[in-house]
Design an enzyme around this catalytic site. Structure first.
Site, PDB file in Angstrom:
ATOM      1  N   TYR A 171      26.721   2.332  -2.580  1.00  0.00           N
ATOM      2  CA  TYR A 171      27.336   3.675  -2.176  1.00  0.00           C
ATOM      3  C   TYR A 171      28.103   3.241  -0.669  1.00  0.00           C
ATOM      4  CZ  TYR A 171      28.150   8.590  -1.010  1.00  0.00           C
ATOM      5  OH  TYR A 171      28.672   9.880  -0.637  1.00  0.00           O
ATOM      6  N   ALA A 219      28.393   0.484   0.929  1.00  0.00           N
ATOM      7  CA  ALA A 219      29.323  -0.713   0.950  1.00  0.00           C
ATOM      8  C   ALA A 219      30.715   0.165   0.439  1.00  0.00           C
ATOM      9  CB  ALA A 219      28.780  -1.686   0.202  1.00  0.00           C
ATOM     10  N   LYS A 256      31.931   3.052   0.533  1.00  0.00           N
ATOM     11  CA  LYS A 256      32.442   4.311   0.959  1.00  0.00           C
ATOM     12  C   LYS A 256      32.937   3.706   2.552  1.00  0.00           C
ATOM     13  CE  LYS A 256      32.262   8.057  -1.572  1.00  0.00           C
ATOM     14  NZ  LYS A 256      33.422   9.118  -1.776  1.00  0.00           N
TER      15      LYS A 256
END
Length: 258
Positions: free
Chosen positions: A156, A158, A160
């Site tokens: 997540y 990585a 975002k």
């Protein structure tokens, strides 16, 4: 007059949670709102709610994990209304994974929803704005975890964090086109999706919101309607010339230590 009078605004991931709150706030401020979602029932129910309140809205069924459908969601809005003036990327996948247990499949799911979908939706929206030589605004709903996050949010974070970089890159590339692109790094927020996540991945009970609130400086979680008001401000001319900003919308201060 509303802040978004007669603007055509697409909210990707807008059928529930933060996205639905943004759709309501944008409609209240005079926008024609389109929302996307995989399931028609909540999306069509939201559109009916907005119409009953005097707004103009449409539902676009789209699986944003498919890059083609992410771009096509914009194309459908342009076909319906002749243009797109604002885009909000609010869809998000928050399933858990650490560096050591994340599979390639889980990693790809996060990239698809949290990074690739915004990329190709932005591509289609900016292309329409540039073609018409008209200004526009884009807001990406990101996360304060993009600064590093918890160990169980590795894929997540990585994806975002990539969206943070994309927001700034696209804003820089299209500032001379008068297209303003900003992001919000939102903190812990009380949504339907967060409720499901807490119960599914953390075994939370019915009192998880109260327990979480007791651990937070302001004594409560953030609310989707508060985020929505901030997003509407960034979509509107009241945010002036601001572009390329990724704002921490959170009650914890990055770098602050006790």
């Amino acid at each position: 007059m509303g802040l978004l009078d007669d603007r055509i605004v697409l909210v990707n991931g807008g059928s529930q949670g933060v996205g639905a709150a943004v759709a309501r706030a944008a409609a209240r401020e005079g926008a024609v709102v389109a929302v996307t979602g995989r399931r028609p029932e909540p999306g069509e129910a939201l559109v009916a709610e907005l119409a009953a309140a005097g707004g103009r809205a449409m539902f676009v069924r789209a699986d944003l994990a498919d890059a083609g459908q992410a771009g096509e969601s914009v194309a459908e809005v342009v076909r319906a209304y002749g243009r797109i003036d604002g885009l909000v990327n609010s869809a998000g996948l928050t399933s858990r994974g650490t560096l050591l247990d994340t599979t390639p499949e889980l990693f790809d799911q996060h990239i698809a929803i949290n990074l690739r979908a915004p990329f190709f939706a932005m591509q289609a929206a900016v292309a329409d704005m540039v073609r018409r030589e008209e200004p526009g605004t884009i807001v990406n709903v990101i996360t304060s975890s993009a600064h590093g996050g918890q160990p169980f949010l590795a894929p997540y974070v990585a994806a975002k964090a990539g969206l943070v970089g994309l927001t700034r890159n696209a804003a820089h590339a299209h500032r001379w086109d008068r297209i303003r692109i900003n992001g919000l790094n939102i903190g812990w927020t009380a949504t339907e999706g967060e409720d499901a996540t807490q119960r599914t991945f953390h075994g939370a009970g019915d009192d998880w919101r109260e327990l979480a609130a007791a651990r937070l400086p302001m004594g409560r979680l953030g609310r989707p309607d508060e985020i929505a008001d901030f997003v509407v401000l960034l979509l509107s001319d009241r945010s002036g010339v601001v572009t390329g900003s990724v704002i921490d919308w959170d009650q914890n201060v990055l770098g602050g230590l006790d």
